[in-house]
Design a protein around this motif. Sequence first.
Motif, short mmCIF file in Angstrom:
data_model
loop_
_atom_site.label_atom_id
_atom_site.label_comp_id
_atom_site.label_asym_id
_atom_site.label_seq_id
_atom_site.Cartn_x
_atom_site.Cartn_y
_atom_site.Cartn_z
N PHE A 45 5.73 -4.30 18.44
CA PHE A 45 6.12 -4.09 17.04
C PHE A 45 7.16 -5.12 16.62
N PHE A 46 8.14 -5.36 17.47
CA PHE A 46 9.17 -6.35 17.18
C PHE A 46 8.57 -7.75 17.05
N MET A 47 7.69 -8.13 17.99
CA MET A 47 7.11 -9.46 17.96
C MET A 47 6.21 -9.66 16.75
N ALA A 48 5.42 -8.62 16.41
CA ALA A 48 4.53 -8.74 15.26
C ALA A 48 5.32 -8.95 13.97
N LEU A 49 6.43 -8.21 13.82
CA LEU A 49 7.26 -8.39 12.62
C LEU A 49 7.96 -9.74 12.63
N ALA A 50 8.43 -10.17 13.80
CA ALA A 50 9.08 -11.48 13.89
C ALA A 50 8.11 -12.59 13.54
N PHE A 51 6.87 -12.47 14.00
CA PHE A 51 5.87 -13.51 13.71
C PHE A 51 5.36 -13.44 12.28
N ALA A 62 0.84 -1.20 0.00
CA ALA A 62 0.00 0.00 0.00
C ALA A 62 0.88 1.25 0.00
N PRO A 63 0.32 2.40 -0.44
CA PRO A 63 1.10 3.65 -0.43
C PRO A 63 1.65 4.01 0.94
N VAL A 64 0.89 3.69 1.98
CA VAL A 64 1.38 3.92 3.35
C VAL A 64 2.25 2.74 3.74
N SER A 65 3.36 3.01 4.41
CA SER A 65 4.30 1.94 4.77
C SER A 65 3.65 0.91 5.69
N PHE A 66 4.09 -0.32 5.55
CA PHE A 66 3.56 -1.42 6.36
C PHE A 66 3.82 -1.17 7.84
N SER A 67 4.97 -0.57 8.16
CA SER A 67 5.30 -0.29 9.56
C SER A 67 4.31 0.69 10.17
N ALA A 68 3.90 1.72 9.39
CA ALA A 68 2.93 2.68 9.91
C ALA A 68 1.58 2.02 10.16
N ILE A 69 1.17 1.12 9.26
CA ILE A 69 -0.09 0.40 9.44
C ILE A 69 -0.02 -0.48 10.69
N LEU A 70 1.11 -1.15 10.86
CA LEU A 70 1.27 -2.04 12.01
C LEU A 70 1.26 -1.24 13.32
N ILE A 71 1.92 -0.08 13.33
CA ILE A 71 1.92 0.76 14.53
C ILE A 71 0.50 1.26 14.82
N GLY A 72 -0.25 1.59 13.77
CA GLY A 72 -1.64 2.00 13.96
C GLY A 72 -2.48 0.90 14.60
#
Length: 258
Positions: free
Chosen positions: A151-157, A89-99
């Motif tokens: 955030f770390f755990m979500a990305l790791a998983f 998506a145009p918005v970064s995946f990290s921003a969506i995950l933080i949201g």
Amino acid sequence: MMRAFMHTAKVQMGLSIARPMFKFVIVVNPLFLATLAFFIYGGSSPEQLFQYVVLGSGFMALWSSIVYSSASEVQRERFYGTLELLFVAPVSFSAILIGKIIGNMVWGLISMAIAFLYLVLFFRIEVPAVQPVLFFGSFALVLIAISVFSFFMALAFTLSRQTNALMNFIEYPIYLVCGFLFPNAILPDWVKPISYLLPPTWAIELLRRATEENATWSQLALPFSVLLGLVMVYFGFGYVCYRAVEHKARINGKLGVY
């Protein structure tokens, strides 16, 4: 970016509370945890009751909402077939995950408040007179630390197909290892190093010291400094995991394979 961030948090709150299991985690589970903690410490001093019953059960509710729910969101998006769409998506995946994490944090704070009101109104637990600057300053760092850890755990998983199994496996051990309901001093010696490497251990310790009578900044210096250091460490881990997820998505093309 900010508009997309806030919209993601709003949508996440609606999607989360629509699930019956999440309603149980937010509303019912804190009452069970608070009651169990009170039965364990019912004869203790008012200070211990607040630190290990109110803070302990409330922090368990906050942990379940922010970390468990946020990390499982990755598996849910993969199951729905939308994980690849979010990543490109145009918005970064990290921003969506933080949201998503912020949305679940709001529910976690509500869950914590439910446990607090339940214990104060029904079990008449005394609330200590805390210093607002010390307590709310510490609480702000705690929320940042738990969010970064989530955030770390979500990305790791994201790199695993067994997210739900892994989260179910570690949820209750974290309660024990990090000493939510008891001092870490009673843990076996071989467990303590693991405990000290996890942000929730220092987060709950920081809150307990902040609620002590006549608390000062010098008394909070150790847990505050260690927790701040762990925030930076896990932020680095999160960045590494994000690069690994990006590589898997763009090179291997298997991010959404369920």
